[in-house]
Design an enzyme around this catalytic site. Structure first.
Site, PDB file in Angstrom:
ATOM      1  N   ASP A 115      42.044  62.026  61.525  1.00 55.51           N
ATOM      2  CA  ASP A 115      41.499  62.361  60.407  1.00 55.51           C
ATOM      3  C   ASP A 115      43.189  62.582  59.522  1.00 55.51           C
ATOM      4  O   ASP A 115      42.592  63.163  58.363  1.00 55.51           O
ATOM      5  CB  ASP A 115      41.437  63.370  59.682  1.00 55.51           C
ATOM      6  CG  ASP A 115      40.057  63.738  60.439  1.00 55.51           C
ATOM      7  OD1 ASP A 115      39.397  62.618  61.228  1.00 55.51           O
ATOM      8  OD2 ASP A 115      39.007  64.262  61.018  1.00 55.51           O
ATOM      9  N   HIS A 141      46.418  66.932  56.920  1.00 53.20           N
ATOM     10  CA  HIS A 141      45.040  67.663  57.341  1.00 53.20           C
ATOM     11  C   HIS A 141      44.472  69.169  58.512  1.00 53.20           C
ATOM     12  O   HIS A 141      44.638  70.363  58.072  1.00 53.20           O
ATOM     13  CB  HIS A 141      44.544  66.189  58.248  1.00 53.20           C
ATOM     14  CG  HIS A 141      42.751  66.281  58.650  1.00 53.20           C
ATOM     15  ND1 HIS A 141      41.654  66.820  57.314  1.00 53.20           N
ATOM     16  CD2 HIS A 141      42.321  66.867  59.964  1.00 53.20           C
ATOM     17  CE1 HIS A 141      40.552  66.863  58.484  1.00 53.20           C
ATOM     18  NE2 HIS A 141      40.944  66.860  59.637  1.00 53.20           N
ATOM     19  N   HIS A 152      44.216  65.927  66.752  1.00 48.51           N
ATOM     20  CA  HIS A 152      43.991  67.316  66.223  1.00 48.51           C
ATOM     21  C   HIS A 152      42.918  68.113  66.459  1.00 48.51           C
ATOM     22  O   HIS A 152      42.406  68.036  67.959  1.00 48.51           O
ATOM     23  CB  HIS A 152      43.861  67.122  65.008  1.00 48.51           C
ATOM     24  CG  HIS A 152      42.760  66.727  64.352  1.00 48.51           C
ATOM     25  ND1 HIS A 152      41.773  65.311  64.574  1.00 48.51           N
ATOM     26  CD2 HIS A 152      41.926  67.369  63.119  1.00 48.51           C
ATOM     27  CE1 HIS A 152      41.029  65.835  63.415  1.00 48.51           C
ATOM     28  NE2 HIS A 152      40.641  66.354  62.944  1.00 48.51           N
ATOM     29  N   HIS A 181      36.901  58.672  61.438  1.00 48.91           N
ATOM     30  CA  HIS A 181      35.303  58.886  60.926  1.00 48.91           C
ATOM     31  C   HIS A 181      35.355  57.119  60.147  1.00 48.91           C
ATOM     32  O   HIS A 181      35.999  57.365  59.769  1.00 48.91           O
ATOM     33  CB  HIS A 181      35.416  60.546  60.013  1.00 48.91           C
ATOM     34  CG  HIS A 181      35.838  61.366  60.358  1.00 48.91           C
ATOM     35  ND1 HIS A 181      33.955  61.902  60.475  1.00 48.91           N
ATOM     36  CD2 HIS A 181      36.409  62.266  60.667  1.00 48.91           C
ATOM     37  CE1 HIS A 181      34.517  62.903  61.307  1.00 48.91           C
ATOM     38  NE2 HIS A 181      36.042  63.491  61.187  1.00 48.91           N
ATOM     39  N   HIS A 237      40.075  70.134  65.465  1.00 52.25           N
ATOM     40  CA  HIS A 237      38.791  70.158  64.906  1.00 52.25           C
ATOM     41  C   HIS A 237      37.816  69.928  66.400  1.00 52.25           C
ATOM     42  O   HIS A 237      38.036  69.023  67.003  1.00 52.25           O
ATOM     43  CB  HIS A 237      38.820  69.562  63.928  1.00 52.25           C
ATOM     44  CG  HIS A 237      39.003  69.938  62.390  1.00 52.25           C
ATOM     45  ND1 HIS A 237      39.852  69.131  61.396  1.00 52.25           N
ATOM     46  CD2 HIS A 237      39.915  71.300  62.128  1.00 52.25           C
ATOM     47  CE1 HIS A 237      40.484  69.692  60.446  1.00 52.25           C
ATOM     48  NE2 HIS A 237      40.272  71.143  60.791  1.00 52.25           N
ATOM     49  N   ASP A 289      35.448  68.840  65.741  1.00 49.80           N
ATOM     50  CA  ASP A 289      34.638  67.974  65.906  1.00 49.80           C
ATOM     51  C   ASP A 289      35.949  66.113  66.919  1.00 49.80           C
ATOM     52  O   ASP A 289      35.331  65.294  66.988  1.00 49.80           O
ATOM     53  CB  ASP A 289      34.153  66.942  64.403  1.00 49.80           C
ATOM     54  CG  ASP A 289      35.014  66.264  63.798  1.00 49.80           C
ATOM     55  OD1 ASP A 289      36.033  67.751  63.493  1.00 49.80           O
ATOM     56  OD2 ASP A 289      34.644  65.728  62.830  1.00 49.80           O
ATOM     57  N   HIS A 290      36.546  66.774  66.824  1.00 49.26           N
ATOM     58  CA  HIS A 290      37.265  65.720  67.670  1.00 49.26           C
ATOM     59  C   HIS A 290      37.877  66.377  68.538  1.00 49.26           C
ATOM     60  O   HIS A 290      38.743  65.564  70.074  1.00 49.26           O
ATOM     61  CB  HIS A 290      38.885  65.780  67.298  1.00 49.26           C
ATOM     62  CG  HIS A 290      38.165  64.931  65.910  1.00 49.26           C
ATOM     63  ND1 HIS A 290      39.273  63.562  65.521  1.00 49.26           N
ATOM     64  CD2 HIS A 290      38.230  65.187  64.616  1.00 49.26           C
ATOM     65  CE1 HIS A 290      38.632  62.925  63.972  1.00 49.26           C
ATOM     66  NE2 HIS A 290      38.017  64.522  63.878  1.00 49.26           N
TER      67      HIS A 290
HETATM   68 ZN   LIG Z   1      39.644  67.188  61.220  1.00 42.54          ZN
END
Ligand SMILES: [Zn+2]
Length: 255
Positions: free
Chosen positions: A133, A114, A56, A171, A58, A60-61
């Site tokens: 996530d 998400h 996805h 995570h 985001h 942090d990915h």
């Molecule tokens: Zn995420």
């Protein structure tokens, strides 16, 4: 030859994972939280990056994508519905598509909630699932772009995978997730056993993942919204499972 995986911590609490086909040498990074950590993992394994499988959009990915792509010229595979928000995408995929990493075939499962276009990757032959996530060990992602019902359906799709599927999530949240889960099902023996094992793993500096579908089914309250006892515990006996799920998710948000 079975696929190999290599798990490593990234950023504050992200999991980085490499998926490697020993036969062809092909190696995929599942998401790219930060390029330095992925580079260090490649160095530690001696594997050569050929692909990035993104779950996805985001940051942090995906923040590591540009530097890794520039250096390794690897192929970036991303969810069709989020491709415009992810850098340097080569291939977009959606429900039912196959993605090959050398000789490893993964199937794309759309698991929105998400984010609206979130996908997961599942290898049936290797019984491996990379769920970003959507599902966490004893938890699930926040419902940011979708509806609780959408997220519940995504979790049902993952719950239907084979019991012995090893699940890699985005995570390391297991400790906090267990503390919350015990407020929902304080008497669940499977959860108590998981708590015991997780605290041993954490005390030894070990990761708590991969988990398995079997383990999550019996101990993760977010996968148990259709269990009568769980519905009763949150004061929603006989309510639709999606509503029970929404209630559990709302409680976690303010936990
Ligand atoms: Zn995420």
């Amino acid at each position: 030859m079975p696929a190999k995986t290599y798990l490593f911590p990234c950023l504050k609490d992200n999991n980085g994972v490499l998926l490697h086909d020993p036969e062809s040498g092909a190696t995929a990074a599942i998401d790219a939280p930060e390029s330095d950590a992925v580079e260090a993992a490649l160095k530690a394994t001696g594997w050569k990056l050929s692909d990035m499988l993104v779950t996805h959009h985001h940051a942090d990915h995906t923040d590591g994508i540009p530097a890794l792509k520039e250096r390794h010229r690897c192929r970036v595979v991303a969810p069709h519905h989020e491709a415009s928000r992810i850098p340097l995408v080569d291939v977009t995929v959606q429900e039912g598509d196959s993605v090959k990493v050398g000789g490893i075939t993964t199937r794309v499962l759309e698991t929105p909630g998400h984010t609206a276009g979130h996908i997961s990757y599942f290898s049936h032959a290797d019984k491996l699932a990379f769920v970003g996530d959507t599902l966490f060990s004893i938890g699930c992602g926040r419902v940011i772009e979708g509806t609780p019902e959408m997220m519940w359906n995504s979790l049902l799709k993952l719950r239907a995978l084979p019991d012995d599927t090893r699940v890699y999530c985005g995570h390391e949240y297991t400790d906090a997730n267990i503390r919350f889960a015990r407020t929902i099902e304080p008497d669940n023996p499977a959860l108590a056993a998981r708590a015991e094992r997780a605290s041993q793993q954490i005390n030894q500096g070990q990761p708590t993942i991969p988990t398995t579908i079997a383990e999550e089914k019996v101990a993760n309250p977010f996968l148990r919204a259709d269990v009568a006892e769980v519905a009763r515990k949150v004061g929603l006996a006989d309510a639709p499972a999606a509503q029970v799920f929404a209630e559990i998710r709302a409680r976690k948000n303010s936990f």
